[in-house]
Design a protein around this motif. Sequence first.
Motif, PDB file in Angstrom:
ATOM      1  N   LEU A  96      33.892  15.317  42.171  1.00  0.00           N
ATOM      2  CA  LEU A  96      35.325  15.148  42.372  1.00  0.00           C
ATOM      3  C   LEU A  96      36.047  16.339  41.752  1.00  0.00           C
ATOM      4  O   LEU A  96      35.876  16.629  40.565  1.00  0.00           O
ATOM      5  N   THR A  97      36.838  17.039  42.555  1.00  0.00           N
ATOM      6  CA  THR A  97      37.581  18.190  42.056  1.00  0.00           C
ATOM      7  C   THR A  97      39.007  18.157  42.591  1.00  0.00           C
ATOM      8  O   THR A  97      39.316  17.436  43.540  1.00  0.00           O
ATOM      9  N   ASP A  98      39.869  18.950  41.967  1.00  0.00           N
ATOM     10  CA  ASP A  98      41.172  19.218  42.554  1.00  0.00           C
ATOM     11  C   ASP A  98      40.965  20.027  43.829  1.00  0.00           C
ATOM     12  O   ASP A  98      39.933  20.689  43.998  1.00  0.00           O
ATOM     13  N   LEU A  99      41.947  20.001  44.713  1.00  0.00           N
ATOM     14  CA  LEU A  99      41.862  20.865  45.888  1.00  0.00           C
ATOM     15  C   LEU A  99      41.855  22.323  45.447  1.00  0.00           C
ATOM     16  O   LEU A  99      42.539  22.689  44.482  1.00  0.00           O
ATOM     17  N   PRO A 100      41.086  23.162  46.128  1.00  0.00           N
ATOM     18  CA  PRO A 100      41.058  24.578  45.750  1.00  0.00           C
ATOM     19  C   PRO A 100      42.449  25.198  45.853  1.00  0.00           C
ATOM     20  O   PRO A 100      43.201  24.904  46.779  1.00  0.00           O
ATOM     21  N   VAL A 101      42.767  26.009  44.881  1.00  0.00           N
ATOM     22  CA  VAL A 101      44.027  26.746  44.916  1.00  0.00           C
ATOM     23  C   VAL A 101      43.753  28.141  45.459  1.00  0.00           C
ATOM     24  O   VAL A 101      42.614  28.509  45.725  1.00  0.00           O
ATOM     25  N   GLU A 102      44.796  28.912  45.629  1.00  0.00           N
ATOM     26  CA  GLU A 102      44.616  30.278  46.111  1.00  0.00           C
ATOM     27  C   GLU A 102      43.706  31.049  45.170  1.00  0.00           C
ATOM     28  O   GLU A 102      43.738  30.869  43.949  1.00  0.00           O
ATOM     29  N   ALA A 103      42.879  31.894  45.745  1.00  0.00           N
ATOM     30  CA  ALA A 103      41.987  32.709  44.923  1.00  0.00           C
ATOM     31  C   ALA A 103      42.820  33.555  43.958  1.00  0.00           C
ATOM     32  O   ALA A 103      43.865  34.084  44.337  1.00  0.00           O
ATOM     33  N   PRO A 104      42.383  33.666  42.700  1.00  0.00           N
ATOM     34  CA  PRO A 104      43.132  34.475  41.742  1.00  0.00           C
ATOM     35  C   PRO A 104      43.186  35.934  42.176  1.00  0.00           C
ATOM     36  O   PRO A 104      42.300  36.426  42.885  1.00  0.00           O
ATOM     37  N   LYS A 105      44.230  36.611  41.757  1.00  0.00           N
ATOM     38  CA  LYS A 105      44.394  38.008  42.120  1.00  0.00           C
ATOM     39  C   LYS A 105      43.306  38.868  41.463  1.00  0.00           C
ATOM     40  O   LYS A 105      42.757  38.511  40.420  1.00  0.00           O
ATOM     41  N   THR A 106      43.042  39.983  42.085  1.00  0.00           N
ATOM     42  CA  THR A 106      42.061  40.924  41.537  1.00  0.00           C
ATOM     43  C   THR A 106      42.582  41.495  40.215  1.00  0.00           C
ATOM     44  O   THR A 106      43.754  41.843  40.093  1.00  0.00           O
ATOM     45  N   VAL A 107      41.685  41.569  39.225  1.00  0.00           N
ATOM     46  CA  VAL A 107      42.030  42.126  37.920  1.00  0.00           C
ATOM     47  C   VAL A 107      41.405  43.519  37.816  1.00  0.00           C
ATOM     48  O   VAL A 107      40.193  43.681  38.012  1.00  0.00           O
ATOM     49  N   SER A 108      42.224  44.509  37.521  1.00  0.00           N
ATOM     50  CA  SER A 108      41.730  45.884  37.385  1.00  0.00           C
ATOM     51  C   SER A 108      41.338  46.170  35.934  1.00  0.00           C
ATOM     52  O   SER A 108      41.969  45.671  34.999  1.00  0.00           O
ATOM     53  N   ILE A 109      40.300  46.966  35.765  1.00  0.00           N
ATOM     54  CA  ILE A 109      39.817  47.347  34.438  1.00  0.00           C
ATOM     55  C   ILE A 109      39.782  48.865  34.344  1.00  0.00           C
ATOM     56  O   ILE A 109      39.095  49.531  35.135  1.00  0.00           O
ATOM     57  N   LEU A 110      40.523  49.404  33.394  1.00  0.00           N
ATOM     58  CA  LEU A 110      40.561  50.853  33.183  1.00  0.00           C
ATOM     59  C   LEU A 110      39.478  51.277  32.207  1.00  0.00           C
ATOM     60  O   LEU A 110      38.957  50.453  31.430  1.00  0.00           O
ATOM     61  N   SER A 111      39.154  52.554  32.226  1.00  0.00           N
ATOM     62  CA  SER A 111      38.094  53.063  31.334  1.00  0.00           C
ATOM     63  C   SER A 111      38.494  52.964  29.870  1.00  0.00           C
ATOM     64  O   SER A 111      37.639  52.980  28.984  1.00  0.00           O
ATOM     65  N   THR A 112      39.796  52.839  29.613  1.00  0.00           N
ATOM     66  CA  THR A 112      40.274  52.757  28.222  1.00  0.00           C
ATOM     67  C   THR A 112      40.415  51.320  27.729  1.00  0.00           C
ATOM     68  O   THR A 112      40.696  51.100  26.544  1.00  0.00           O
ATOM     69  N   ASP A 113      40.228  50.338  28.612  1.00  0.00           N
ATOM     70  CA  ASP A 113      40.387  48.930  28.217  1.00  0.00           C
ATOM     71  C   ASP A 113      39.244  48.496  27.305  1.00  0.00           C
ATOM     72  O   ASP A 113      38.093  48.900  27.493  1.00  0.00           O
ATOM     73  N   THR A 114      39.594  47.627  26.334  1.00  0.00           N
ATOM     74  CA  THR A 114      38.568  47.041  25.459  1.00  0.00           C
ATOM     75  C   THR A 114      38.470  45.523  25.633  1.00  0.00           C
ATOM     76  O   THR A 114      37.403  44.949  25.456  1.00  0.00           O
ATOM     77  N   VAL A 115      39.598  44.876  25.967  1.00  0.00           N
ATOM     78  CA  VAL A 115      39.600  43.431  26.234  1.00  0.00           C
ATOM     79  C   VAL A 115      40.472  43.190  27.463  1.00  0.00           C
ATOM     80  O   VAL A 115      41.610  43.666  27.526  1.00  0.00           O
ATOM     81  N   VAL A 116      39.916  42.474  28.428  1.00  0.00           N
ATOM     82  CA  VAL A 116      40.649  42.196  29.664  1.00  0.00           C
ATOM     83  C   VAL A 116      40.569  40.697  29.948  1.00  0.00           C
ATOM     84  O   VAL A 116      39.476  40.107  29.923  1.00  0.00           O
ATOM     85  N   GLU A 117      41.726  40.089  30.210  1.00  0.00           N
ATOM     86  CA  GLU A 117      41.744  38.662  30.555  1.00  0.00           C
ATOM     87  C   GLU A 117      41.458  38.499  32.044  1.00  0.00           C
ATOM     88  O   GLU A 117      42.037  39.176  32.885  1.00  0.00           O
TER      89      GLU A 117
END
Length: 437
Positions: free
Chosen positions: A307-328
Motif C-alpha cells: 500500500l502506497t500513496d499515489l506516485p507524485v511527479e518525479a523530483p527535479k534533477t539535482v546538479s552537482i558541481l566539482s566544488t560541492d561537498t554536500v548535496v541534498e
Amino acid sequence: MLEEFKYHIDYQLPFLRNGKLLIAISGGVDSVVLAHLCHRLDFDFALAHCNFNLRGEESNADEAFVLELAEHLDVEVFIQNFDTQSYANANKRSIQMAARELRYNWFAELAVQLQFDFVLTAHHADDNLETFLINFTRGTGLNGLTGIPILNDNIARPLLSFSNANIIAYARDNDITWREDSSNASRKYLRNKLRHEVVPILKTINPQLLDSFQNTLENLNDKADIVEESLNAVAKRAIIDIDNTGVSYKVSEFKKVNNAKAYLFGMFSDFGFTQWQDIVDLLDAESGKQVLSHSHRLVKHRETLILTDLPVEAPKTVSILSTDTVVEIPTGFLHLSKVDTITTDTKSVIYLDMTTLRFPLAVRVWQEGDTFQPIGMKGKKKVSKYLKDEKLARPVKEQTLVLTSNNTVVWVLGRRADDRFKVTDQTQQILKIALTS
C-alpha cells in the motif's frame, strides 16, 4: 434539559469541564443552545463563526447576531470570512464539501494557535440519523453506519444524544433567540430532502424513531468493535514491513480467512478504494499489477501487497558541481570528498576516478533507455532489467535514482556502480561519494 446535559457531560465528556473550549457557532438554534448550556455550566469557552458569504445580507446578519451573542455571554469570539464559491471551484468541491473543509481547517488552526483543548460542534441526534441515511443511500460499510462519533480527536459533540425537538424546546422555555438559515428549507441538498421528506414519514411510522435508532447504533458499534478486533488480528499477522515506500502485507494471510474480500475492504476502505473485486484479484495477480484509488494504490509484488500513496511527479534533477561537498537529493544527502585511498566498501559509498567524470554531475530518477555497465561486468545492461533482476517492488523501482555524468549512468544510487568509472591502478585522483539519509 440543563440537568440532562450536565449529567451527560459528567458521564461521557467530563474532561470538558477543565478544558479550554472553542464552540463552532452558526447562529442556528443548535449551536446557540450549546453556547448557553456551556455558559450555564461555567465552562471556559470562546465562539468561532464562519461567514461563508453564500447568502448575501443573511450571512452578514448571522455574523452580527453571533457578535451580539458573544457580548451577551461575555465570551471571546472569532469571525472568519470565506470566499467559499471560489474555493469550491478551484478545488473541484461541492459547496457543502468546500464549506466543511474551510470550517474544520480553520478550527484546527485556531486550536493550535490559541491552544484550545477541544472544538465543540452542535451535532444532535437528528443529524446523526440523517448522516446514517445519507451513507446508507450512497452505499457504505459498517463504519459508515455507526453514526457520528461523540469524540473524534479534539472534536467533541456534547449534544449528540439530544433531539432537535429537545433543543428547540429548551430555547423557547428559556427565551433564547436564534437565526434561521433559509437554505435549510431548500430541497436542493440530499440532507435537506431526507430531513423534510423522509425522516417525518419514518417518525410517523415509529414515533420513538430516535430512541430505536440509538439502540441500533449501539448494536452496530458493538459489532464494529468485534470487527475491528478481528481486523487488527489479521493486520498484525499480515503486515510484514512499514517503510518510506509504503506498507507491505502478506498475501497468504488474506487467503487464509473465510471472506478475503471483507477483510480487504475493512483493511483498505479508508484509502479510497472502490474496485473491491479487482483488489481480490490482486491476491493471485502477477507482480507489478496494481489497483488505484484517488489517493493510494495497492501493488502486487511477489507474495505481498504494498500500500502506497499515489506516485507524485518525479523530483527535479539535482546538479552537482566539482566544488560541492554536500548535496541534498530527494532520498537524503550525497557527501563528496577527494581521498587518497579506498577505505570503505558498502552499497552507500562509491569511489570514482575523477578523470572519467564530466561535471556537473546529475542525480535524477532513472529513465527508460538508461543503460550502465555494472561493476565487475564487461557488457552493458538496461537499468530497467537490472532493477527487475534485483526483484525490487514497483514502488521502490519508481523511486530509484541514478548519478550521471554527461547523461551516462555512473551509479544506481545505493545499489551498483558503473565499471567504467571505477578506480584503477592508473587512477591519480579519487572522488569518494557517500549516500546518507
